[in-house]
Design a protein around this motif. Structure first.
Motif, PDB file in Angstrom:
ATOM      1  N   TYR A 173       0.841  -1.199   0.000  1.00  0.00           N
ATOM      2  CA  TYR A 173       0.000   0.000   0.000  1.00  0.00           C
ATOM      3  C   TYR A 173       0.879   1.253   0.000  1.00  0.00           C
ATOM      4  N   LYS A 209      -9.137   4.341   0.948  1.00  0.00           N
ATOM      5  CA  LYS A 209      -8.172   3.845  -0.049  1.00  0.00           C
ATOM      6  C   LYS A 209      -7.406   2.638   0.495  1.00  0.00           C
ATOM      7  N   ARG A 224      -9.548  -0.181  -0.102  1.00  0.00           N
ATOM      8  CA  ARG A 224      -9.515  -0.594  -1.511  1.00  0.00           C
ATOM      9  C   ARG A 224      -8.267  -1.422  -1.789  1.00  0.00           C
ATOM     10  N   TRP A 225      -7.171  -0.958  -1.201  1.00  0.00           N
ATOM     11  CA  TRP A 225      -5.914  -1.712  -1.366  1.00  0.00           C
ATOM     12  C   TRP A 225      -6.068  -3.140  -0.842  1.00  0.00           C
ATOM     13  N   THR A 262      -7.913  -5.634  -2.945  1.00  0.00           N
ATOM     14  CA  THR A 262      -7.283  -6.281  -4.108  1.00  0.00           C
ATOM     15  C   THR A 262      -6.644  -7.611  -3.725  1.00  0.00           C
ATOM     16  N   LEU A 263      -6.443  -7.830  -2.410  1.00  0.00           N
ATOM     17  CA  LEU A 263      -5.771  -9.047  -1.943  1.00  0.00           C
ATOM     18  C   LEU A 263      -6.751 -10.081  -1.413  1.00  0.00           C
ATOM     19  N   LEU A 293      -3.913  -2.006  -9.846  1.00  0.00           N
ATOM     20  CA  LEU A 293      -5.316  -2.175  -9.470  1.00  0.00           C
ATOM     21  C   LEU A 293      -5.860  -0.948  -8.741  1.00  0.00           C
ATOM     22  N   MET A 294      -5.029   0.089  -8.619  1.00  0.00           N
ATOM     23  CA  MET A 294      -5.420   1.264  -7.836  1.00  0.00           C
ATOM     24  C   MET A 294      -5.732   2.473  -8.719  1.00  0.00           C
TER      25      MET A 294
END
Lengths: 446, 468
Positions: A77, A89, A92-93, A96-97, B358-359
């Protein structure tokens, strides 16, 4: 009909290390593909990697190699998200995992990183944080159902092959913090749930481990790098670090005295190896001899003594002191669902729900063999996790005996003792290019 | 049952010759097996031969600088022709071990001779010490009280801990060493075991037995080896240790620094670029700006201190994205000292970039991991050190606002357009920067100007005086 993966993960209840290896291997191959097909559409980072590598299915162990993540992914991140308090955010990071949607979690009242961690925990996602060399934390997500299985592994296999009764009869001492978002600390809670007397828990520190505190270290480094840290603030920081170390030593004195007073009772002693070493010094000073703890005592430790100012044979001395108790000697890492326990022959055995992949130094070629001892970089696919992808590449250099049986008689490959790490130290390549990290020293050194 | 060995342990080691006070040693006896790279073997070290006695003057002390220019120029001529094949031989060995691809090594070796041109030698001596007279003899200076003093830039005794990421470092050490008239032990790095020795062999071929040739030695030992360094790094033998970067090197050398032994550190550095909003003006070809930026990023496939790692740009997202797309194409182009396909993106960077992909829209990524180069666009600098043809383009409200990202580790800042340099230079220098250039011009530097915050030749000399 149970899936291959279920057949393997069911072994968390018992019998894990007695399975015929050919069968395990066959199940692992099938389970790896089951898990991949399940998770790929759900985990963004896995899908991207699979697309880049052109992997559509896992037909052999080799197909897993391009799908491994290192520790780095879990701290990828942008630091600015934390510094600026952009918790949405950060969410959101993390998303993704993970295979489950988490963007609905309300982070509007989060004020700092510890709040963020707690907010996720309240929503059912536990984060294990660990600070790396740069002082920057990684965050590894664990869902409630994954954790339930890990709890079962602790109950079934602690101190394997000589496992103690999970009878909640012991007085627990944790030679570290008692609460906080770290795998080692949660492990203490899991051990406590199976082996410790309820309410009889004693911690070196009652202050929970704080990520904001760990982040202060990173923030101090950044301030020094940017030239905004004043000499006063650097001096204060260094003094504070020294004071904290001193406080810990005093707390250890107190806990050692308490252990000494209760030495005849069954105990549960947990903590990092270096703390066991310091404890040993104190108990010896009180006159305690090797092998004199109550035989129903359980000792659990993890991690190495790398970099600690202790004698070379510190681990041996500690283990001699703990002769005659249940001691848990595993090889492992905080990202895996289970340690690899050590057998009577002094080798580490791989739990069937973890696929072990031995790679070349560069981590690109699979070296797993049908027989013989092979040296290489350790990588794993942990089939137990559903809350994240369990493909992991490490920096550990292992020697694995791929013979059909270990010297202890159990089937399957075994890891030889003497695990080291791959490092680039000593290459003697001299280059004019380097970063500001080279210009930072003192308590904040990486 | 036997353990499988790492492939590097099975290879025949490459022979690394040493050059000791004018003599080439080729008989090897010690083998090294680096963790990454090819095993090599070197001659045994005779520590006594690695030092020059202070009881004797430096061999070249009384050689006029004019004659040293001649030797260097003749060396350059022979390096250009390489009729003995010394460079070719070194190049073949280098190609086996160096992380730089052959075309870059070919170009670097093909141009080493340019560092020996007379105008460049004279310029350096004139600009750094004010002329040859102060190296050749004692320059008279009148003091305010009317008495005379005599100053000489005296021949120093130096250990050079040479960086190996570009072959030019070896050549520069030899040229400056020769101009100083001092004695020079070059400690070779494992990433360039050959260039220095090949240049000295060439020099020995044009001027056999010349005092300058006797003034040099090259040797390899493992950096940080206490048995060797504790014996050699002493003021009884040497005045200064000249260390070219590498944190580990400088920290290791630091242990021996004390009264009489000084550290001259060409500290490890990193570089950045700044692109002003002028790049998006109608009459400006954005492609050309991107090409200039790519030149600065890709030098030596981004392995040197001079290579840009971050580009701070005055732009909105759409403009920055246009620039990034152009830049990504330009990273994937063959240049004199860059290859269209460079090293694969290091695995740990790749993992971090994968997540940034992906961000979007906070981050956008162009390029690929197989050596073509990667561009990452963001509003904050990434937390990792871009390397292996990876560049982070960071949107900034103004170039002045981006100065906070320069620090004491920043070497070169490339600025577009050139006219913006003046508004930034004081602030950049204040932050720790030591060189400000036009974007795309990072390789147009020359000796005779400051380097890493000082005049190198001036600093290598021992400044002594006689007073009336």
């Amino acid at each position: 009909m149970k899936t291959a993966r279920t057949q393997l993960t069911d072994l968390i209840h018992g019998g894990a290390y007695d399975q015929p290896y050919a069968h395990v291997l066959e199940l692992q191959r099938a389970a790896a593909d089951e898990l991949f097909q399940l998770q790929r559409p759900r985990i963004g980072i896995l899908d991207q990697r699979a697309r880049d590598a052109g992997i559509e299915r896992i037909g052999s162990l080799r197909d897993i190699v391009p799908l491994l993540f290192s520790h780095t992914t879990y701290k990828s991140y942008p630091q600015s998200f934390v510094d600026k308090g952009q918790w949405d955010k950060m969410l959101r990071w993390l998303g993704t995992l993970m295979p489950i949607p988490i963007d609905h979690i309300d982070v509007s009242s989060v004020r700092n990183v510890d709040d963020w961690v707690n907010c996720l925990r309240d929503a059912g996602v536990r984060l294990y944080a660990s600070s790396g060399t740069s002082g920057r934390c990684s965050f590894v997500p664990v869902t409630a159902s994954d954790r339930d299985k890990m709890q079962q592994i602790v109950a079934s296999y602690t101190a394997w092959p000589n496992t103690p009764k999970a009878d909640r009869s012991r007085r627990l001492y944790q030679l570290g913090a008692g609460a906080g978002p770290a795998r080692q600390i949660d492990n203490v809670q899991m051990l406590a749930a199976s082996f410790a007397k309820p309410g009889d828990l004693h911690y070196l520190s009652d202050e929970p481990l704080s990520i904001a505190f760990v982040n202060r270290h990173a923030a101090m480094r950044r301030a020094i790098a940017e030239g905004t840290a004043t000499p006063d603030s650097i001096a204060a920081y260094e003094r504070e670090s020294a004071d904290r170390a001193e406080r810990m030593q005093r707390a250890l004195d107190a806990i050692a005295e308490d252990i000494y007073q209760h030495r005849a009772e069954p105990l549960l002693l947990t903590g990092p190896p270096v703390q066991h070493w310091y404890l040993l010094q104190r108990l010896r000073a009180k006159g305690m001899k090797d092998g004199t703890l109550n035989p129903n005592t359980v000792v659990s430790t993890g991690g190495g003594l790398k970099g600690a100012a202790v004698p070379d044979d510190a681990t041996d001395q500690v283990m001699r002191f703990y002769t005659g108790v249940y001691s848990h000697l595993g090889y492992g890492m905080s990202e895996l669902s289970s340690p690899f326990p050590r057998c009577e022959a002094g080798r580490y055995h791989c739990p069937p729900w973890i696929v072990i992949l031995l790679l070349d130094r560069n981590g690109e070629t699979l070296l797993n063999a049908a027989s013989g001892i092979v040296e290489g970089r350790a990588a794993f696919l942990d089939l137990l996790y559903e809350g994240r992808w369990g493909g992991l590449i490490s920096g550990d250099k292992l020697r694995i005996d791929f013979s059909a049986r270990c010297e202890c008689g159990r089937p399957g490959p075994s890891i030889l003792d003497g695990i080291t790490r791959y490092t680039d130290v000593g290459d003697d390549k001299i280059t004019c290019a380097d970063t500001i990290d080279a210009y930072i020293r003192g308590a904040v050194e990486a | 049952m036997s353990a499988q060995l790492d492939p590097s342990t099975l290879q025949t080691p490459i022979a690394v010759p040493h050059f000791i006070q004018g003599q080439l040693l080729t008989q090897t006896s010690t083998t090294y097996r680096p963790a990454h790279g090819v095993p090599f073997s070197t001659p045994a070290l005779d520590l006594g031969k690695l030092v020059w006695s202070r009881q004797q003057p430096c061999p070249a002390l009384h050689t006029p600088l004019n004659e040293i220019y001649d030797v260097l120029v003749a060396t350059g001529d022979l390096l250009k022709r390489d009729s003995h094949g010394y460079l070719a031989q070194a190049l073949d060995s280098m190609a086996l071990a160096s992380p730089l691809p052959r075309p870059i090594l070919d170009f670097c070796y093909g141009n080493l001779w340019r560092m020996f041109e007379r105008t460049k030698l004279e310029f350096q001596v004139d600009k750094e010490v004010g002329g040859a007279d102060v190296i050749d003899g004692w320059r008279e200076i009148m003091r305010p009280d009317g008495r005379a003093a005599y100053v000489r830039a005296f021949a120093p005794r130096l250990i050079h801990v040479v960086a190996g990421n570009t072959p030019e470092v070896a050549a520069m050490s030899i040229v400056m060493g020769a101009l100083s008239k001092g004695v020079h032990l070059l400690k070779l790095p494992s990433n360039d075991l050959y260039t220095a020795t090949a240049i000295l062999r060439t020099m020995a071929a044009v001027a056999p037995g010349h005092p300058v040739v006797q003034s040099f030695s090259t040797a390899y030992w493992r950096g940080g080896d206490e048995k060797i360094e504790s014996a050699l790094f002493r003021p009884q033998y040497f005045d200064k240790v000249v260390a070219w970067g590498g944190e580990a090197t400088i920290r290791s050398v630091g242990r021996y620094i004390g009264p009489g032994l000084e550290l001259v550190g060409f500290d490890p550095k990193t570089s950045i670029s700044m692109v002003g909003r002028e790049a998006f003006a109608q009459q400006v070809d954005l492609h050309e700006v991107a090409a200039a930026a790519a030149h600065d990023v890709t030098l030596y496939n981004q392995s040197a201190c001079v290579c840009s790692r971050f580009i701070f740009i005055e732009a909105d997202d759409a403009q920055a994205d246009r620039f990034c797309a152009e830049l990504a194409r330009e990273l994937n182009v063959d240049r004199d000292i860059a290859t269209a396909i460079g090293p694969k993106t290091p695995a740990d960077l790749r993992e971090q970039i994968d997540v940034l992909k992906l961000m979007t829209p906070d981050y956008r990524v162009w390029g690929g991991y197989d050596g073509q180069g990667v561009v990452i666009r963001s509003h904050e600098p990434v937390d990792f050190h871009p390397d292996g043809k990876v560049i982070n383009v960071v949107i900034t409200p103004s170039l002045a606002a981006a100065v906070c990202h320069a620090n004491v580790a920043t070497q070169t800042v490339g600025v577009y357009p050139s006219s913006r340099k003046k508004e930034l230079r004081d602030a950049l220098a204040g932050a720790g920067v030591q060189r400000i250039v036009e974007l795309g011009a990072t390789m147009r530097g020359c000796r005779g100007l400051p380097h890493d915050g000082f005049y190198p030749l001036h600093r290598l000399m021992r400044w002594v005086k006689e007073e009336d």
